[in-house]
Design an enzyme around this catalytic site. Sequence first.
Site, PDB file in Angstrom:
ATOM      1  N   ASP A   1     -15.676   9.893  -2.428  1.00 20.66           N
ATOM      2  CA  ASP A   1     -16.114   8.586  -1.941  1.00 20.66           C
ATOM      3  C   ASP A   1     -14.927   7.613  -1.953  1.00 20.66           C
ATOM      4  O   ASP A   1     -14.558   7.075  -2.997  1.00 20.66           O
ATOM      5  CB  ASP A   1     -17.249   8.106  -2.867  1.00 20.66           C
ATOM      6  CG  ASP A   1     -17.887   6.813  -2.412  1.00 20.66           C
ATOM      7  OD1 ASP A   1     -17.232   6.049  -1.688  1.00 20.66           O
ATOM      8  OD2 ASP A   1     -19.031   6.558  -2.813  1.00 20.66           O
TER       9      ASP A   1
ATOM     10  N   LYS B   1      -1.790  -1.523  -1.229  1.00 23.47           N
ATOM     11  CA  LYS B   1      -2.262  -0.851  -0.007  1.00 23.47           C
ATOM     12  C   LYS B   1      -1.445   0.429   0.209  1.00 23.47           C
ATOM     13  O   LYS B   1      -1.965   1.479   0.603  1.00 23.47           O
ATOM     14  CB  LYS B   1      -2.122  -1.811   1.186  1.00 23.47           C
ATOM     15  CG  LYS B   1      -2.786  -1.332   2.460  1.00 23.47           C
ATOM     16  CD  LYS B   1      -1.900  -0.448   3.319  1.00 23.47           C
ATOM     17  CE  LYS B   1      -2.597  -0.063   4.614  1.00 23.47           C
ATOM     18  NZ  LYS B   1      -1.866   0.948   5.381  1.00 23.47           N
TER      19      LYS B   1
ATOM     20  N   GLU C   1      -2.636   7.450   9.700  1.00 18.07           N
ATOM     21  CA  GLU C   1      -1.363   6.715   9.741  1.00 18.07           C
ATOM     22  C   GLU C   1      -0.151   7.634   9.749  1.00 18.07           C
ATOM     23  O   GLU C   1       0.018   8.480   8.863  1.00 18.07           O
ATOM     24  CB  GLU C   1      -1.297   5.763   8.533  1.00 18.07           C
ATOM     25  CG  GLU C   1      -0.086   4.855   8.585  1.00 18.07           C
ATOM     26  CD  GLU C   1      -0.117   3.743   7.543  1.00 18.07           C
ATOM     27  OE1 GLU C   1      -1.211   3.337   7.120  1.00 18.07           O
ATOM     28  OE2 GLU C   1       0.975   3.296   7.156  1.00 18.07           O
TER      29      GLU C   1
ATOM     30  N   HIS D   1       8.067   5.314  11.505  1.00 15.46           N
ATOM     31  CA  HIS D   1       6.817   5.107  12.237  1.00 15.46           C
ATOM     32  C   HIS D   1       7.011   5.328  13.729  1.00 15.46           C
ATOM     33  O   HIS D   1       6.176   5.866  14.414  1.00 15.46           O
ATOM     34  CB  HIS D   1       6.338   3.661  12.052  1.00 15.46           C
ATOM     35  CG  HIS D   1       5.396   3.501  10.907  1.00 15.46           C
ATOM     36  ND1 HIS D   1       4.107   3.940  10.948  1.00 15.46           N
ATOM     37  CD2 HIS D   1       5.554   2.948   9.696  1.00 15.46           C
ATOM     38  CE1 HIS D   1       3.514   3.668   9.810  1.00 15.46           C
ATOM     39  NE2 HIS D   1       4.377   3.066   9.023  1.00 15.46           N
TER      40      HIS D   1
HETATM   41  C1  MEV Z   1       1.914   0.568   5.254  1.00 16.98           C
HETATM   42  O1  MEV Z   1       0.739   1.302   5.537  1.00 16.98           O
HETATM   43  C2  MEV Z   1       2.114   0.457   3.756  1.00 16.98           C
HETATM   44  C3  MEV Z   1       3.273  -0.421   3.316  1.00 16.98           C
HETATM   45  O2  MEV Z   1       3.127  -1.721   3.889  1.00 16.98           O
HETATM   46  C4  MEV Z   1       3.224  -0.496   1.826  1.00 16.98           C
HETATM   47  C5  MEV Z   1       4.206  -1.474   1.228  1.00 16.98           C
HETATM   48  O3  MEV Z   1       4.581  -2.454   1.886  1.00 16.98           O
HETATM   49  O4  MEV Z   1       4.560  -1.256   0.052  1.00 16.98           O
HETATM   50  C6  MEV Z   1       4.599   0.127   3.812  1.00 16.98           C
END
Ligand code: MEV
Length: 418
Positions: free
Chosen positions: A273, A257, A79, A371
């Site tokens: 792992d 995430k 990413e 991004h």
């Molecule tokens: C993207 O990989 C992760 C985010 O969505 C985390 C978040 O929203 O806090 C930017």
Amino acid sequence: MDSRISGFYKLPLGERLKVLKNMGVLSDLDLRTLEEGLSVDQAEKMIENVAGLFQLPLGVATNYQVNGRDYLVPMVTEEASVVAASSNAAKIARAGGGFKAVCSDPIMVGQIQLTGLTSISRAKKTLLDSKEELIEHANNQDPVLVRHGGGVRDIEVREVDTLRGTMLVLHLLVDVRDAMGANAVNTMAESIAPKVEEKTKGKVYLRIISNYAVKRTAKSKAVFPKDALGGEAVVEGILNAWALSQADVYRAVTHNKGVMNGVSAVVCATGNDTRAVEAGCHSFASRSGEYKPLTAYYQNDEGDLVGEIEIPCPVGLVGGATRSHPIARLAVKILGVKSANQLGEVIASVGLAQNLAALKALGSEGIQRGHMSLHAKNIAIQAGAEGALIDQVAKIMVLDKKVREDYAREILARLKRD
Ligand code: MEV
């Protein structure tokens, strides 16, 4: 070693590697290893039915300071923006004194499932009365671990009501020291199963480590000074973002995430792992019965932002891919950690930094700008751009806010014509 390397991200790859070599982080041999990567022969010894290799980028995040020590942090991820965001958040934390992190003892749980008992309470008593004997038997399976100060610390016996009746589950609480622990724990669990059956006249089925590694956690904390963050409004944005993740599961999952963008990248880079850590973290987030954010934020008396994280961190430095994968070995060398706990302290800090970076961006300019510039380069390549044209095409697409392959082709044709 100072992990602040000014302009590191702007350097061409060769120059970046030279910097790491001049800092004494990498040797000539390491540079060759990086270039060669994992061989198919090595891969054949790792998994079955090998058909080839799957490569991912290895980045190095800068600026990290954890417990007063500087770290360059290897991260494996597909990413864009993750490594840059991580380095940026680490810089802000550094301005507040760096991360303060701590790990619990590395205790992993092995489960032995016992069924077919005529008296649950009698079997439970028998097992608890045999604790010392069972511990000794389990420890005999791994004299090396015991010599290094690890081994079974305790045994617990739990009654679990299931759809197929009440079962007993014996927990082996094993201090696995610098290992991730699955091999040691599984071997011990399998070895005492016949004794457990013999003593209780029950039938054992599962004998396996639990990935709910709640007895092996890493905590980290940092002060993010409001001025280094960009002012009061940014602090407000982060606190509001965090409050939403506390109250709303849709947001909490995305919030976590973002934490895992950092955590998994370091876990993967060091050959650990990723699934074990991910399963552990997400279940830990639900330990109250509701899924919650893995981080917490508040303001201190000076108005600066304080961030905290606690996550299960079942990672090791001995055994598995950490030792057998040449790049994982190199990643551990770059990081310079000497124990699994030290690795856990860095990983928790990276999780916090990654989350802070995401919340900071989301509360202000959003994440798409960051991004987009890398994404635009990929689109430019897809459209056929090569060499210097890649950057030129990407730049124009970002400026015009039209990052699309058809537009890339149009720009490319124009640039070539001119
Ligand atoms: C993207 O990989 C992760 C985010 O969505 C985390 C978040 O929203 O806090 C930017």
